[in-house]
Write a protein that holds these residues in place. Structure first.
Motif, PDB file in Angstrom:
ATOM      1  N   GLU A 242     -39.148 -11.838  27.134  1.00 55.54           N
ATOM      2  CA  GLU A 242     -40.322 -10.978  27.264  1.00 55.54           C
ATOM      3  C   GLU A 242     -41.591 -11.768  26.956  1.00 55.54           C
ATOM      4  O   GLU A 242     -41.618 -12.609  26.058  1.00 55.54           O
ATOM      5  CB  GLU A 242     -40.210  -9.782  26.319  1.00 55.54           C
ATOM      6  CG  GLU A 242     -39.041  -8.861  26.637  1.00 55.54           C
ATOM      7  CD  GLU A 242     -38.948  -7.683  25.695  1.00 55.54           C
ATOM      8  OE1 GLU A 242     -39.916  -7.472  24.935  1.00 55.54           O
ATOM      9  OE2 GLU A 242     -37.930  -6.984  25.714  1.00 55.54           O
ATOM     10  N   ASP A 245     -48.569 -10.979  29.713  1.00 54.50           N
ATOM     11  CA  ASP A 245     -49.380 -11.820  30.608  1.00 54.50           C
ATOM     12  C   ASP A 245     -50.868 -11.715  30.270  1.00 54.50           C
ATOM     13  O   ASP A 245     -51.268 -11.021  29.321  1.00 54.50           O
ATOM     14  CB  ASP A 245     -49.117 -11.455  32.072  1.00 54.50           C
ATOM     15  CG  ASP A 245     -49.514 -10.018  32.407  1.00 54.50           C
ATOM     16  OD1 ASP A 245     -50.238  -9.388  31.605  1.00 54.50           O
ATOM     17  OD2 ASP A 245     -49.097  -9.530  33.481  1.00 54.50           O
ATOM     18  N   ASN A 249     -50.121  -7.075  30.148  1.00 53.03           N
ATOM     19  CA  ASN A 249     -48.904  -6.371  30.553  1.00 53.03           C
ATOM     20  C   ASN A 249     -47.668  -7.122  30.075  1.00 53.03           C
ATOM     21  O   ASN A 249     -47.644  -8.365  30.069  1.00 53.03           O
ATOM     22  CB  ASN A 249     -48.863  -6.230  32.078  1.00 53.03           C
ATOM     23  CG  ASN A 249     -50.043  -5.446  32.605  1.00 53.03           C
ATOM     24  OD1 ASN A 249     -50.406  -4.408  32.069  1.00 53.03           O
ATOM     25  ND2 ASN A 249     -50.663  -5.966  33.670  1.00 53.03           N
ATOM     26  N   LYS A 250     -46.642  -6.361  29.702  1.00 50.47           N
ATOM     27  CA  LYS A 250     -45.379  -6.989  29.330  1.00 50.47           C
ATOM     28  C   LYS A 250     -44.621  -7.363  30.595  1.00 50.47           C
ATOM     29  O   LYS A 250     -44.459  -6.538  31.491  1.00 50.47           O
ATOM     30  CB  LYS A 250     -44.536  -6.042  28.476  1.00 50.47           C
ATOM     31  CG  LYS A 250     -43.215  -6.650  28.017  1.00 50.47           C
ATOM     32  CD  LYS A 250     -42.418  -5.687  27.157  1.00 50.47           C
ATOM     33  CE  LYS A 250     -43.018  -5.605  25.772  1.00 50.47           C
ATOM     34  NZ  LYS A 250     -42.148  -4.818  24.853  1.00 50.47           N
ATOM     35  N   VAL A 251     -44.167  -8.621  30.646  1.00 52.96           N
ATOM     36  CA  VAL A 251     -43.387  -9.088  31.797  1.00 52.96           C
ATOM     37  C   VAL A 251     -42.019  -9.533  31.297  1.00 52.96           C
ATOM     38  O   VAL A 251     -41.855  -9.958  30.154  1.00 52.96           O
ATOM     39  CB  VAL A 251     -44.098 -10.233  32.542  1.00 52.96           C
ATOM     40  CG1 VAL A 251     -45.394  -9.752  33.158  1.00 52.96           C
ATOM     41  CG2 VAL A 251     -44.370 -11.417  31.616  1.00 52.96           C
ATOM     42  N   TYR A 252     -41.036  -9.403  32.182  1.00 51.51           N
ATOM     43  CA  TYR A 252     -39.661  -9.754  31.870  1.00 51.51           C
ATOM     44  C   TYR A 252     -39.253 -10.949  32.717  1.00 51.51           C
ATOM     45  O   TYR A 252     -39.405 -10.934  33.948  1.00 51.51           O
ATOM     46  CB  TYR A 252     -38.740  -8.563  32.128  1.00 51.51           C
ATOM     47  CG  TYR A 252     -39.069  -7.372  31.258  1.00 51.51           C
ATOM     48  CD1 TYR A 252     -38.449  -7.193  30.027  1.00 51.51           C
ATOM     49  CD2 TYR A 252     -40.010  -6.422  31.669  1.00 51.51           C
ATOM     50  CE1 TYR A 252     -38.746  -6.108  29.226  1.00 51.51           C
ATOM     51  CE2 TYR A 252     -40.316  -5.330  30.868  1.00 51.51           C
ATOM     52  CZ  TYR A 252     -39.687  -5.177  29.654  1.00 51.51           C
ATOM     53  OH  TYR A 252     -39.999  -4.099  28.858  1.00 51.51           O
ATOM     54  N   TYR A 282     -42.011 -18.075  38.346  1.00 50.05           N
ATOM     55  CA  TYR A 282     -43.077 -17.820  37.388  1.00 50.05           C
ATOM     56  C   TYR A 282     -43.220 -19.034  36.482  1.00 50.05           C
ATOM     57  O   TYR A 282     -42.236 -19.742  36.194  1.00 50.05           O
ATOM     58  CB  TYR A 282     -42.725 -16.590  36.549  1.00 50.05           C
ATOM     59  CG  TYR A 282     -43.709 -16.217  35.473  1.00 50.05           C
ATOM     60  CD1 TYR A 282     -44.808 -15.429  35.755  1.00 50.05           C
ATOM     61  CD2 TYR A 282     -43.525 -16.655  34.153  1.00 50.05           C
ATOM     62  CE1 TYR A 282     -45.716 -15.059  34.769  1.00 50.05           C
ATOM     63  CE2 TYR A 282     -44.432 -16.295  33.163  1.00 50.05           C
ATOM     64  CZ  TYR A 282     -45.525 -15.496  33.469  1.00 50.05           C
ATOM     65  OH  TYR A 282     -46.425 -15.147  32.487  1.00 50.05           O
ATOM     66  N   LYS A 366     -39.891 -14.056  37.360  1.00 49.05           N
ATOM     67  CA  LYS A 366     -40.456 -12.837  36.779  1.00 49.05           C
ATOM     68  C   LYS A 366     -39.973 -11.612  37.546  1.00 49.05           C
ATOM     69  O   LYS A 366     -40.026 -11.586  38.779  1.00 49.05           O
ATOM     70  CB  LYS A 366     -41.985 -12.892  36.815  1.00 49.05           C
ATOM     71  CG  LYS A 366     -42.659 -11.672  36.197  1.00 49.05           C
ATOM     72  CD  LYS A 366     -44.164 -11.665  36.399  1.00 49.05           C
ATOM     73  CE  LYS A 366     -44.521 -11.315  37.837  1.00 49.05           C
ATOM     74  NZ  LYS A 366     -45.969 -11.062  38.003  1.00 49.05           N
ATOM     75  N   ASP A 368     -40.638  -7.820  38.543  1.00 54.31           N
ATOM     76  CA  ASP A 368     -41.734  -6.865  38.627  1.00 54.31           C
ATOM     77  C   ASP A 368     -41.292  -5.532  38.011  1.00 54.31           C
ATOM     78  O   ASP A 368     -40.339  -4.910  38.481  1.00 54.31           O
ATOM     79  CB  ASP A 368     -42.159  -6.639  40.084  1.00 54.31           C
ATOM     80  CG  ASP A 368     -42.768  -7.890  40.700  1.00 54.31           C
ATOM     81  OD1 ASP A 368     -43.239  -8.743  39.918  1.00 54.31           O
ATOM     82  OD2 ASP A 368     -42.755  -8.013  41.935  1.00 54.31           O
TER      83      ASP A 368
END
Length: 808
Positions: A242, A245, A249-252, A282, A366, A368
């Motif tokens: 985790e 960005d 926002n949290k990105v996985y 990513y 990454k 979405d």
């Protein structure tokens, strides 16, 4: 010599008398019937009477228990809820049972936990249960999930990877359901820092840090395995990474790794492709691409340091050409990858490799949005090169989201309604609306031919039931009925019985006139009197005349019993003033009214008996009339006198002072008595007896032969085999047992009150006569016996002396 004999005889007498006294006292202090081992007159065996220390200790113990119970009641939030549970091993996504396949230090497997919340735990919102894994197991990452029943959240679960715990915090769902059943599952690995050798691994889970819950079965653990020789490897971390960005926002992220060890090759190209799904390549400062070229070497890290072992090393690491340190990053190749960020494929031109050279490529993709559970995030890599010996290679890898999860269920409740008329006949077609505590309607009930209706699927809570449509020919009730949460029985059903009244229900009301005027000697009695009818205390313009012509009797007929809201009317009467007479009215609308007119210089006191509550009642009761607190008359009330009576021809005053009359009733077992009406209200004297609850533990049950008092009369405690002072019982502060007969006898281990010096008849002894047992009879007998013996011996000595003197 003679003097010596005389002195010896006197001393012997005194000694024997003293011995008698000593025996008597010894009997008091050490008799088998002493306070410590008394044989009761009503039962055999020994009974112990507690000391003051015992009493204080017992009272302290009881107080501590009371405070502990109070603390438990007050601790309604945030408490630990113990559950009944079982746990089993499953595959990593909880879709099948674990079947003993080999598990290495990289492999994942699952554990599934079924649990139930016992009814006695009574969980509340905010309460929790914590499950802790043994240190042989490892949770990949901290996480959270919800345990749900459909759309309703039963508990919020938090996984703490560092402490190997799963904590369930319950919502208010558990306050609304009973027999809560739940399940959750986790993906785990063997903790290779703890377990290094191959074994059948048994484990357990600790619940609330108290009880151990064994996990069914064992894990077929291979220990830390040796990496196999390879040419091309494609793999990934099993958990998402985790990151937040630049936009907040949290990105996985999926962390992929490609290992290349193909030997001597020329013009090598590597193509990587992402499969279906919303994810792309990513790179960031926190999670950049890393591409290193070097020489592969066997060994393992020990305390953070690489230790080479070309033969037995369990792992591979890519080292520099001299194998003195890790391989350095290739920035040119990393630039090729960065050009592909945001896309779903990239190609790297790796160039040539010698026989012992290879590559390690680490990069990120990454997702979405939030990763989709049980969706395969597919990735494949292809390697090609020039030359006849360089055959193409292809590897695939799927990332399947295996998050922890759970589910639960709980029982729902029912309201059962029974609709009847006044005669208990079932009524169909009544419609009731049911609303919850927030006022929202949750359902409607329509009674069937049996007069019954059931509303199911309710949560535990408080409800209001209101009739919205009455059966044909019956009045719509305006009452609302409450169903409280504690009304649901063990079958989760709350039952209501509702009575409907007929729309045209009528009643008749009877009136009888009596005169107390010495047979009208003064001839002042009117020819007729007028009686008015009152409904709910208001005059409605309806009257009746009473006279000699109708024998001073009349009735009000066909009176409606109920109003438009099905409320019962209350009918009473009053008499228009009659000069020279004072009225007294007894009775009710059900019993009929008796109107007694008494000449004004006298007074009459009416009494009416009303029974409240279902079931049989006594066939008669006795009421007593008191004048200024002194009884002057009594009367039995029963069915034959219509449960009413009037004490007539009474004086109004005495010695110039108005007499205060009161009416009492002899105690009626099983009933609570209420008397309304006194001098200030006109001596109506309605005596209502309400039947007490049949439950002896019900605080409202004030029955018994003591006029409804909660404290029993001591006069009732004089039975034959009363054993109020049983072994081990703790007496009250006065240490006085409850059985007055036992006190009188001074037996069965009873302890006297603090003075400890009462006679059997209750009088107080002199202080010098105080005893432990309250019984001095044997002491006096022994004293008299030995004193008589001593006197006799002395008399013999004196007689012998006189005889010898006479002989001389």
């Amino acid at each position: 010599m003679k003097r010596k004999r005389k002195l010896l005889a006197i001393l012997m007498s005194l000694a024997m008398a003293w011995q008698g006294v000593s025996f008597a006292n010894a009997d008091e202090l050490a008799s088998p019937a002493s306070a410590s081992t008394v044989t009761s007159s009503t039962e055999t065996g020994s009974q112990g009477s507690p000391s003051e220390e015992d009493i204080r200790a017992e009272q302290a113990k009881q107080e501590a228990a009371r405070q502990a119970a109070a603390s438990a009641i007050n601790a309604t939030t945030g408490k630990a809820i113990n559950v009944n549970a079982n746990a089993v091993y499953v595959n990593k996504d909880n879709t099948a049972a674990y079947n003993n396949e080999e598990i290495d230090n990289y492999a994942q497997f699952g554990v599934s936990v079924d649990f139930t919340v016992p009814e006695g735990q009574t969980p509340k919102a905010g309460d929790s249960t914590t499950f802790q894994l043994s240190d042989s197991l490892k949770i990949q990452k901290s996480d959270s999930f919800q345990i749900k029943d459909g759309d309703q959240v039963v508990a919020n679960a938090v996984i703490d990877a560092a402490n190997r715990t799963v904590t369930l915090t319950y919502t208010n769902y558990v306050e609304q359901r009973s027999d809560i059943k739940g399940k959750f599952w986790l993906s785990l690995q063997v903790n290779s820092d703890k377990e290094t050798e191959a074994k059948q691994l048994s484990n357990s889970i600790k619940v609330n840090n108290t009880s151990d819950l064994a996990i069914a079965g064992t894990i077929n653990y291979t220990g830390i395995t040796k990496d196999k020789d390879f040419d091309l490897v494609k793999d990934s971390w099993t958990n998402f990474v985790e990151e937040t960005d630049a936009a907040g926002n949290k990105v996985y992220l999926i962390r992929y790794r490609v290992l290349v060890n193909v030997g001597a090759r020329t013009n090598i190209t590597l193509k990587d492709t992402l499969g279906e799904g919303a994810f792309s390549y990513y790179s960031s400062d926190e999670h950049p691409v890393s591409i290193r070229k070097g020489v592969w070497q066997r060994g393992q890290y020990v305390n953070g340091n690489w230790v080479a072992d070309e033969v037995n090393g369990k792992n591979f690491d890519i080292r520099n050409s001299q194998k003195t340190g890790p391989a350095t990053q290739n920035t040119a190749l990393e630039a090729q990858y960065k050009a592909a960020v945001g896309k779903k494929t990239f190609t790297l031109n790796l160039g040539n490799t010698a026989a012992d050279e290879g590559f390690e490529i680490v990069y990120y993709a990454k997702v979405d949005g939030k990763p989709v559970t049980n969706f395969n995030y597919h990735n494949e890599v292809e390697l090609d090169s020039d030359g006849a010996g360089g055959k193409p290679l292809k590897k695939e890898y799927n990332v399947n989201v295996q998050s922890a999860g759970g589910e639960a269920s709980g029982d729902t409740f029912k309201i059962k309604l029974k609709k009847v008329n006044e005669d208990q006949k079932a009524l169909a077609g009544a419609v009731f609306a049911v609303s919850n505590s927030d006022g929202a309607e949750v359902g409607r009930l329509t009674t069937d031919a049996n007069g019954e209706a059931i509303l199911s699927g309710l949560l535990r809570g408080d409800y209001t039931v209101k009739e919205v449509q009455a059966p044909e020919g019956y009045l719509l009730s305006d009452d609302s009925y409450s169903v409280k949460a504690d009304m649901f029985d063990v079958a989760k059903v709350a039952t209501l019985t509702v009575v409907n009244n007929k729309a045209e229900a009528k009643r008749n009301l009877y009136v009888t006139k009596k005169w107390v005027d010495a047979g009208d000697k003064a001839q002042s009695r009117p020819k007729q009197v007028t009686v008015e009818l009152l409904r709910n205390g208001e005059v409605i313009g309806v009257t009746q005349e009473l006279s000699q012509a109708n024998a001073w009797k009349t009735s009000f007929s066909n009176l409606p019993k109920y109003d438009e809201n099905s409320k019962a009317y209350s009918y009473t009467i009053r008499e228009k003033a009659v000069e020279g007479y004072a009225p007294a009215i007894s009775g009710t609308q059900e019993l009929g009214f008796t109107l007694t007119n008494t000449v004004s210089n006298k007074i009459s006191i009416p009494v009416t008996k009303v029974w409240s509550g279902k079931g049989d009642h006594p066939s008669s009761v006795t009421v007593r009339l008191l004048a200024d607190g002194k009884e002057i008359a009594k009367q039995d009330l029963f069915a034959n006198n219509n449960w009413q009576y009037t004490f007539t021809n009474l004086e109004r005053s005495k010695n110039g002072k108005e007499i205060q009359y009161t009416v009492t009733e002899d105690a009626v077992a099983g009933y609570t008595t209420k008397i309304s009406g006194d001098a200030s209200t006109g001596y109506t004297n309605i005596i209502t007896n309400t039947k007490n609850s049949q439950n002896p533990n019900d605080p409202g049950n004030k029955g018994g032969g003591n006029g409804g008092s909660a404290t029993p009369s001591r006069s009732n405690n004089r039975g034959g085999n009363n054993k109020s002072n049983t072994p081990g019982s703790v007496l009250d502060a006065s240490r006085e047992p409850g059985n007055s007969q036992d006190k009188a006898q001074g037996k069965n281990g009873s302890v006297l009150n603090a003075s400890r010096n009462k006679k059997a008849d209750g009088s107080v002894l002199d202080a010098s006569r105080s005893t432990s047992t309250g019984d001095n009879s044997r002491a006096l007998q022994y004293l008299a016996l030995f004193a008589t013996t001593g006197v006799g011996l002395l008399a013999w000595v004196l007689a012998e002396k006189k005889r010898k003197k006479a002989e001389k």
